[in-house]
Design an enzyme around this catalytic site. Structure first.
Site, short mmCIF file in Angstrom:
data_model
loop_
_atom_site.label_atom_id
_atom_site.label_comp_id
_atom_site.label_asym_id
_atom_site.label_seq_id
_atom_site.Cartn_x
_atom_site.Cartn_y
_atom_site.Cartn_z
N TYR A 53 -35.97 17.16 -4.37
CA TYR A 53 -35.19 17.20 -3.61
C TYR A 53 -35.44 18.46 -2.75
CZ TYR A 53 -31.78 19.97 -5.14
OH TYR A 53 -30.59 21.35 -6.13
N ILE A 72 -40.20 10.97 19.10
CA ILE A 72 -39.86 10.32 17.87
C ILE A 72 -39.68 9.82 17.07
CG2 ILE A 72 -38.45 12.72 18.71
CD1 ILE A 72 -35.79 11.03 18.72
N GLU A 73 -40.16 8.66 17.54
CA GLU A 73 -40.52 7.21 16.37
C GLU A 73 -41.55 7.54 15.26
OE1 GLU A 73 -39.72 7.22 19.36
OE2 GLU A 73 -38.35 6.23 20.38
N LYS A 99 -32.64 14.66 17.95
CA LYS A 99 -32.96 15.40 19.09
C LYS A 99 -31.95 15.97 20.15
CE LYS A 99 -36.37 15.74 22.49
NZ LYS A 99 -37.85 14.58 23.24
#
Length: 121
Positions: A53, A72-73, A99
């Site tokens: 991780y 942001i896509e 966001k």
């Protein structure tokens, strides 16, 4: 399918359609779920048999801050692509980009985009 989750990863970056978002930057929060078979590391107890991780966090942060995107896509897609390419053990990934300080005149917790992508199986 098993899952390694990273929740509420806070990253400062410069994404947005407005010039001031690119200039000033803001904090984003990422949730990442990486789906893979964890049966071997469950038996071996060896980190080499899984996807760390810590490496997921390092990779996601590097990709998310490496360039500026209007959407942001697109930033979410770039993170998903890199995780699938860098870690072949990951078969499917979901990336949610939140966001919380989006420049919208409303009272809200955050806006977000969540994508799910699969690698070559």
């Amino acid at each position: 399918m098993d899952c390694i989750s990273v929740k509420n990863l806070k990253i400062f970056a410069s994404h947005g359609v407005n010039d001031f978002e690119k200039r000033d930057g803001q904090y984003f929060v990422l949730d990442i779920d990486s789906f893979l078979d964890l049966s071997l590391p469950c038996q071996s107890d060896n980190v080499d048999d899984t996807v760390s991780y810590a490496k997921i966090i390092k990779t996601a942060t590097a990709v998310f801050t490496s360039q500026t995107d209007d959407l942001i896509e697109r930033a979410a897609q770039r993170v998903a692509d890199e995780l699938l390419n860098s870690f072949p053990k990951i078969k499917r990934v979901t990336v949610e980009v939140k966001k919380p300080d989006a420049p919208i005149k409303a009272d809200f917790g955050y806006v977000s985009v969540k994508i799910e992508r699969s690698g070559n199986e």
